[in-house]
Design a protein around this motif. Structure first.
Motif, short mmCIF file in Angstrom:
data_model
loop_
_atom_site.label_atom_id
_atom_site.label_comp_id
_atom_site.label_asym_id
_atom_site.label_seq_id
_atom_site.Cartn_x
_atom_site.Cartn_y
_atom_site.Cartn_z
N TYR A 42 1.11 -1.36 0.00
CA TYR A 42 -0.14 0.04 0.02
C TYR A 42 0.93 1.30 -0.12
N ASP A 43 1.89 1.08 0.66
CA ASP A 43 3.02 2.29 0.79
C ASP A 43 3.24 2.60 -0.61
N ARG A 44 3.79 1.58 -1.63
CA ARG A 44 4.13 1.68 -2.86
C ARG A 44 2.95 2.10 -3.91
N MET A 45 1.70 2.08 -3.33
CA MET A 45 0.48 2.44 -3.94
C MET A 45 0.09 3.80 -3.73
N GLY A 46 0.87 4.62 -2.86
CA GLY A 46 0.54 5.84 -2.52
C GLY A 46 -0.40 6.19 -1.51
N PHE A 47 -0.67 4.86 -0.70
CA PHE A 47 -1.58 5.37 0.33
C PHE A 47 -0.70 6.00 1.59
N HIS A 48 -1.37 6.92 2.34
CA HIS A 48 -0.85 7.23 3.76
C HIS A 48 -1.85 6.80 4.49
N VAL A 49 -1.36 7.07 5.98
CA VAL A 49 -2.14 6.73 7.25
C VAL A 49 -3.07 7.80 7.48
N ILE A 50 -4.27 7.16 7.76
CA ILE A 50 -5.54 8.28 8.19
C ILE A 50 -5.76 8.37 9.58
N ASP A 51 -5.68 9.33 10.34
CA ASP A 51 -5.55 9.26 11.78
C ASP A 51 -7.16 9.03 12.32
N VAL A 52 -7.40 7.90 12.63
CA VAL A 52 -8.87 7.42 12.88
C VAL A 52 -8.60 6.54 14.21
N PRO A 53 -9.41 6.77 15.08
CA PRO A 53 -9.41 6.27 16.67
C PRO A 53 -10.02 4.80 16.30
N MET A 54 -9.04 3.95 16.12
CA MET A 54 -9.53 2.41 15.87
C MET A 54 -8.48 1.59 16.87
#
Length: 210
Positions: free
Chosen positions: A181-193
Motif C-alpha cells: 500500500y505504501d508503494r501504491m501511494g496510500f498514507h495513514v489516516i488518523d482514525v480512533p481505531m
C-alpha cells in the motif's frame, strides 16, 4: 478467450473462487482455515456483500483459463453501502452466522460481530474518503505486478465515477500488505481505531504513477 493472466470484470461464476481467495488470505495475509471453525464468515463479511451489492466495482485477476486468482472490490459510497449491507445483505447470512449474545470469545464470534454491525464502516474521520476497497491475491500470484494492475483498474473506475478518494482498513500485523500500500501511494489516516488495524487512504488521481 483469455490465454494469459489478465484483469477483467467480476462475473457471477467467480463467486466461489472469490470466497476461497478471501479465506486463504484473510488471517493477516495468511490462510484463515486453521484459525476459524467456519471460515466462511470471512467472505460473508469482506467479499461476497460487495459483489452482491456493487458488482460493477469488482474486478478479478484471471489466470488465463477463466479462474479468478485475485480480486479487488469495494464501494464508491461507504455510508450508502453500510445501509444496503444492513437491509439487503445481512438478512441473507444472519442465520448461518448469528450475532454472539455476549462479548465474542472465539475468532468466529469476533467476525460475526463485525458482520452484524456494518455501521462500523461509517467513521466521521473518513468522510473525505467516501470509497473503500478490499484487495487479495493467492500467494502464488503475489509479487508479480498483478496487485498494482488491480489497484489501477479499481481506482480508475472510481475516478470515472467522480469519486475523489478511497480508504482501506488493514491488519497492522500484515507487514507485506502495508509495504504494498505504501508503494501504491496510500498514507495513514488518523482514525480512533484499535491498534490491531491501520487505516490508509489516497486520492484517485495520479494513476499514471502507479
Amino acid at each position: 478467450m483469455i490465454s494469459s493472466p489478465a484483469i477483467r470484470p467480476y462475473r457471477p461464476e467467480d463467486r466461489d473462487a472469490l470466497d476461497d481467495i478471501c479465506v486463504r488470505t484473510a488471517h493477516n495475509g495468511q490462510d484463515s482455515r486453521p484459525v476459524y471453525a467456519d471460515p466462511g464468515v470471512l467472505p460473508a463479511t469482506f467479499a461476497a456483500p460487495y459483489v452482491h451489492l456493487e458488482p460493477e466495482l469488482a474486478f478479478v485477476l484471471d489466470d488465463g483459463h477463466g479462474r479468478a486468482v485475485g480480486y479487488i472490490l469495494g464501494t464508491a459510497d461507504t455510508p450508502r453501502f453500510a445501509e444496503a449491507f444492513r437491509t439487503t445483505w445481512l438478512p441473507l447470512v444472519a442465520e448461518r452466522y448469528p450475532e454472539p449474545s455476549g462479548p465474542p470469545s472465539t475468532p468466529d464470534e469476533t467476525m460475526a460481530l463485525l458482520l452484524h454491525h456494518p455501521e462500523r464502516m461509517v467513521v466521521p474521520e473518513l468522510a473525505a474518503y467516501p470509497a473503500h476497497l478490499h484487495i487479495d491475491l493467492l500467494p502464488a500470484w503475489q509479487g508479480r505486478g498483478h496487485g498494482r494492475e488491480l489497484m489501477r483498474t479499481f481506482l480508475g473506475a472510481l475516478q470515472g465515477r467522480g469519486v475523489p478518494s478511497v480508504h482501506l482498513v488493514m491488519a497492522t500485523a500484515n507487514k507485506p500488505a502495508r509495504a504494498f500500500y505504501d508503494r501504491m501511494g496510500f498514507h495513514v489516516i488518523d482514525v480512533p481505531m484499535d491498534a490491531s488495524v491501520t487505516c490508509l487512504g489516497r486520492t484517485t488521481r495520479d494513476l499514471d504513477r502507479l
